[in-house]
Design a protein around this motif. Sequence first.
Motif, PDB file in Angstrom:
ATOM      1  N   VAL A 145       0.749  -1.330  -0.026  1.00 52.11           N
ATOM      2  CA  VAL A 145      -0.147  -0.020  -0.030  1.00 52.11           C
ATOM      3  C   VAL A 145       0.810   1.482  -0.255  1.00 52.11           C
ATOM      4  O   VAL A 145       0.340   2.354  -0.237  1.00 52.11           O
ATOM      5  CB  VAL A 145      -0.975   0.188   1.030  1.00 52.11           C
TER       6      VAL A 145
ATOM      7  N   LEU B 163      -5.593   7.070  -0.311  1.00 55.36           N
ATOM      8  CA  LEU B 163      -6.155   5.601   0.075  1.00 55.36           C
ATOM      9  C   LEU B 163      -7.221   5.186  -0.584  1.00 55.36           C
ATOM     10  O   LEU B 163      -7.157   3.834  -0.928  1.00 55.36           O
ATOM     11  CB  LEU B 163      -6.596   5.890   1.530  1.00 55.36           C
TER      12      LEU B 163
ATOM     13  N   THR C  35      -5.700   3.643  -3.497  1.00 55.84           N
ATOM     14  CA  THR C  35      -4.830   2.496  -3.045  1.00 55.84           C
ATOM     15  C   THR C  35      -5.730   1.239  -3.091  1.00 55.84           C
ATOM     16  O   THR C  35      -5.195   0.146  -3.428  1.00 55.84           O
ATOM     17  CB  THR C  35      -4.050   2.916  -2.107  1.00 55.84           C
ATOM     18  N   LEU C  36      -6.767   1.307  -2.250  1.00 52.62           N
ATOM     19  CA  LEU C  36      -7.623   0.091  -1.896  1.00 52.62           C
ATOM     20  C   LEU C  36      -8.042  -0.550  -3.315  1.00 52.62           C
ATOM     21  O   LEU C  36      -8.471  -1.509  -3.117  1.00 52.62           O
ATOM     22  CB  LEU C  36      -8.638   0.490  -0.949  1.00 52.62           C
TER      23      LEU C  36
ATOM     24  N   ASN D  92      -1.228   7.865   0.833  1.00 52.27           N
ATOM     25  CA  ASN D  92      -0.684   6.695   1.414  1.00 52.27           C
ATOM     26  C   ASN D  92       0.675   6.655   1.841  1.00 52.27           C
ATOM     27  O   ASN D  92       0.936   5.984   3.094  1.00 52.27           O
ATOM     28  CB  ASN D  92      -0.943   5.453   0.332  1.00 52.27           C
TER      29      ASN D  92
END
Length: 300
Positions: free
Chosen positions: A148, A155, A158-159, A188
Motif C-alpha cells: 500500500v 487511500l 490504493t484500496l 498513502n
Amino acid sequence: MPELPDIVVYCEALERFAAGHPIEQVRVRSPFVVRSVDPPIQSIEGLEVRNVRRLGKRIVLGLQDDHFLIIRLMIAGRLRWKKRGVTVPKKRGLVAFDFPHGSLLMTEASTQQRAAIHVLRGSPALAEHDPGGLEVLETDLEAFKVAVTQERHTLKRTLTDPRILSGIGNAYSDEILHAARLSPLQLNTNLGDAEIERLYHATRQTLTAWTDRLHKEVGDGFPDKVTAFHEGMAVHGRYREPCPTCGSPVQRIRYAQNEANYCATCQTGGKLLADRALSRLLKQDWPRSLEDWEERLAGS
C-alpha cells in the motif's frame, strides 16, 4: 461491481451447483460479451467444471482439458441459476450455460455492455488475466505495508487499484476506510505505522465480516440479490444518513463515474472534502467544515 465478498459467495455457490457437471450447451445472446476467439466459446461444450476460483474480481471456472472460463461481471453484470433451458432475456440477457440439472444465466442491467467472458487454454493464458494485487486475507502486516505504500496515491485509489490489492472496489473501500477512521483522500505515503496497521486490520475484518454475512444470507442457495448497497453498511450509499458510529450525516464526493462516501467526524476531523465539480462551481461558498454544511442545510 461485485467485490471480494460477493465474488467469494458466487464462487462457492458455483462450486456447489456446477462443479462435477459438464457444460452441455452455450447459448450466446450478446456476441459482444465474448472477448476471446481462440479457443472458440463452443469448444467448452461437453467439458466438465472441475473447480471454481476467484481471480481478483473475476470468477474462473476450471474445466477439463486445461480450459478456463473467466467471467468478469463489472458494474451491472450478474449471475443467476435457473431451470435448465431458461430463455435468455432479450434486453438484459448475455449468455446461458446449460448443465444437465440447470442453467447458469449471465445478465447485465446496463446498455454499456462492460461485462465480459473469456475462454482460455492453459495456465499461462490464465495468468495474463491476473492483475497481481495482494490477497489481503492471505498476507501479513509487513507485506501489506509494502503493497500500500509502493506508489503515491490516495487511500481510496490504493484500496481499489487491482494491481495493489485484490478484490476491493468502490463499496468496500468506503467501509474499510470508515472502520479504519481514515480519510479517502489521505495519501498513502503520509501514513504512520499505527495508521497502516489500523488499515490492515480494518481491511481484513471488513472483508471477512461481509463475506460471513453474505454466506448466511445465501445459505445453500444461489446468490440472487448481489448489490453494491447492502443494508447495514456504515457509509457506502448512505449519503446524508447518520453515521452509525457518531450520528453525523454521511458525506459524499463524486469523481468520474465513482464516488467516495465518508463520515467527516470519524474520518476527516470534521472537514468536508471538496468535490471537484461542486468546489469549482461554488468556490468560496464551498463549506469548509461539517458545522458549515449543517448550517447551510438548516437555512435551505
